[in-house]
Enzyme design. Structure first.
Site, PDB file in Angstrom:
ATOM      1  N   GLY A  49      57.269  63.538  37.697  1.00  0.00           N
ATOM      2  CA  GLY A  49      58.256  64.516  37.206  1.00  0.00           C
ATOM      3  C   GLY A  49      58.654  65.753  37.948  1.00  0.00           C
ATOM      4  O   GLY A  49      59.798  66.142  37.824  1.00  0.00           O
ATOM      5  N   GLU A 105      54.512  71.742  38.164  1.00  0.00           N
ATOM      6  CA  GLU A 105      54.507  70.874  37.146  1.00  0.00           C
ATOM      7  C   GLU A 105      55.861  70.839  36.606  1.00  0.00           C
ATOM      8  O   GLU A 105      56.685  71.823  36.632  1.00  0.00           O
ATOM      9  CB  GLU A 105      53.619  71.211  36.124  1.00  0.00           C
ATOM     10  CG  GLU A 105      52.088  70.066  36.042  1.00  0.00           C
ATOM     11  CD  GLU A 105      52.303  68.993  35.575  1.00  0.00           C
ATOM     12  OE1 GLU A 105      53.306  68.472  35.774  1.00  0.00           O
ATOM     13  OE2 GLU A 105      51.026  68.441  35.290  1.00  0.00           O
ATOM     14  N   LYS A 137      56.525  74.004  26.875  1.00  0.00           N
ATOM     15  CA  LYS A 137      56.614  73.468  25.480  1.00  0.00           C
ATOM     16  C   LYS A 137      55.492  73.851  24.573  1.00  0.00           C
ATOM     17  O   LYS A 137      54.569  73.152  24.241  1.00  0.00           O
ATOM     18  CB  LYS A 137      56.971  72.068  25.405  1.00  0.00           C
ATOM     19  CG  LYS A 137      57.696  71.653  24.019  1.00  0.00           C
ATOM     20  CD  LYS A 137      57.721  70.308  23.865  1.00  0.00           C
ATOM     21  CE  LYS A 137      58.984  69.459  24.784  1.00  0.00           C
ATOM     22  NZ  LYS A 137      58.873  68.136  24.258  1.00  0.00           N
ATOM     23  N   ASP A 165      61.614  61.953  32.428  1.00  0.00           N
ATOM     24  CA  ASP A 165      62.090  60.810  32.209  1.00  0.00           C
ATOM     25  C   ASP A 165      61.992  60.331  30.720  1.00  0.00           C
ATOM     26  O   ASP A 165      61.062  61.071  30.011  1.00  0.00           O
ATOM     27  CB  ASP A 165      61.566  59.589  33.191  1.00  0.00           C
ATOM     28  CG  ASP A 165      60.055  59.438  32.650  1.00  0.00           C
ATOM     29  OD1 ASP A 165      59.270  60.387  32.437  1.00  0.00           O
ATOM     30  OD2 ASP A 165      59.464  58.099  32.508  1.00  0.00           O
ATOM     31  N   ARG A 171      65.646  60.506  35.344  1.00  0.00           N
ATOM     32  CA  ARG A 171      64.970  61.729  36.271  1.00  0.00           C
ATOM     33  C   ARG A 171      66.066  62.168  37.178  1.00  0.00           C
ATOM     34  O   ARG A 171      65.965  63.243  37.540  1.00  0.00           O
ATOM     35  CB  ARG A 171      63.907  60.983  37.134  1.00  0.00           C
ATOM     36  CG  ARG A 171      62.887  60.321  36.268  1.00  0.00           C
ATOM     37  CD  ARG A 171      61.485  60.128  37.306  1.00  0.00           C
ATOM     38  NE  ARG A 171      60.405  59.225  36.832  1.00  0.00           N
ATOM     39  CZ  ARG A 171      59.376  59.782  36.193  1.00  0.00           C
ATOM     40  NH1 ARG A 171      59.329  61.173  35.837  1.00  0.00           N
ATOM     41  NH2 ARG A 171      58.691  58.981  35.781  1.00  0.00           N
TER      42      ARG A 171
END
Lengths: 186, 197
Positions: A49, A105, A137, A165, A171
């Site tokens: 990701g 990340e 989040k 994704d 993506r």
């Protein structure tokens, strides 16, 4: 899982536009360049990701640096049977002992993967480990881990695009958007 | 069994009250996060004589993170009850860290791990796995803190002291179950009398 051919139709709302992301990545790059000046920086991208974020961020950092890639197995995978433990699917390709590691990340939600990764990397004796995440989040957090560089704090919604994704799709969207429930409930 | 054992794979020896709890335990095991299932029952309501009227046993304790987690994937009526209990717990034991994991949080977790198809069978009434064999939240609590911190233990010998919970956080309850039931009956009778007058 039913995916629209143009992908965009499956997005209910654009949360972060391409321009917003680019501007924020530039800010982060500037801050990181300033904070790590004169140090031995290694960026560790957590596949898959964070790949677009990593690619953009590293070009906004104006320091000599190394990059490396890691992939960690995710719970569940494609199987309905879950068992076993988290595994390193792709390990670092170079030692990091004595180096300053910045984990890159795409999103931190529960913090479970990151918690595992930090413990794993600490065993390789880096000089320091910090975390840079495009998205945070916090509503979903289980493991409280300090995130040193945050792109955007986002609401509690299922987001895709810019590396993120659903079922390995979406993506390649250039923005971050909220996936329509029909896309994952079908 | 201690939390450290959680790195050795799934422990199905626990009698989970709900399938979502078993799944959550599997997720924690997968990511090698130590956990204990319902190690501590906290008294949250007493009568005037100091007898425990109500207690609350959060589903999971993650010792390395010093965090209790309560999963609630059941109907709204029970969610309200859990919310109330968690509020009360926070009032009484402000040093404790507890996170309430709602049905939507669980759904999101399953979605994230590509297991959304399992949500319906792991949530709500369908996810219940029968009479709860372990300690549960109860209006007639079975308080397992038999003395000052360190003296008691959970089903796996989970020691409140090992959980970092001091005597000031855990009010010990030494009465027998019958004594507690008598106390509850007395309190109920007193409440009924007060309502009648």
């Amino acid at each position: 899982m039913r995916v629209s051919q143009d992908l965009v139709s499956d997005v209910a709302e654009v949360l972060l536009s391409e321009e917003q992301i680019a501007a924020r990545v530039a800010d982060l790059g500037q801050r990181i360049s300033s904070d790590y000046a004169g140090r031995e920086l290694t960026l560790v991208s957590v596949l898959k990701g964070s790949l677009p974020f990593m690619a953009d961020l590293m070009r906004r950092i104006t320091l000599p640096l190394r990059i490396d890639l890691m992939e960690v197995s995710s719970y569940g995978g494609t199987s309905t049977e879950s068992s076993g433990l988290v595994r390193i699917l792709k390990d670092l390709s170079a030692p990091i002992d004595g180096r300053d590691v910045l984990i890159v990340e795409d999103i931190i939600d529960t913090g479970l993967t990151l918690n595992y990764l930090i413990r794993y990397l600490k065993g390789k004796n880096p000089n320091s480990i910090k975390v840079c995440s495009l998205l945070d989040k916090p509503a979903r957090r289980l493991v409280e881990i300090p995130i040193d560089y945050v792109g955007f704090e986002i609401p509690d919604a299922f987001v895709v695009g810019y590396g993120l994704d659903f079922g390995e799709v979406y993506r390649n969207l250039r923005f971050v958007g909220v996936l329509r429930p029909e896309a994952y409930e079908s | 069994m201690t939390g450290a054992d959680s790195t050795q794979g799934l422990r199905m020896d626990y009698a989970f009250a709900h399938a979502s709890e078993a799944e959550f335990g599997r997720i924690l095991d997968f990511y090698q996060v130590a956990w204990v299932y319902e190690p501590t029952t906290f008294p949250i309501l007493w009568d005037l004589d100091g007898n425990v009227l109500e207690s609350f046993a959060p589903d999971f304790y993650l010792p390395e993170l010093e965090l209790f987690i309560e999963l609630t994937t059941l109907q709204q009526r029970l969610v309200r009850k859990k919310n109330r209990k968690v509020r009360r717990l926070r009032e009484l034991y402000p040093a404790l860290r507890i996170k309430l994991f709602y049905a939507r949080d669980f759904r999101a977790l399953m979605l994230k791990y590509g297991r959304s198809a399992l949500v319906s069978e792991l949530s709500g009434t369908l996810g219940q796995v029968g009479p709860h064999a372990g300690p549960a939240d109860s209006e007639f609590p079975e308080v397992r803190l038999e003395g000052p911190a360190g003296a008691g233990g959970g089903p796996d010998g989970a020691d409140p002291a090992a959980l970092g919970l001091g005597a000031d956080q855990l009010r010990p309850e030494r009465r027998s179950r019958n004594a507690r039931r008598r106390a509850v009956r007395r309190a109920a009778a007193a409440t009924a009398h007060a309502a009648a007058t």
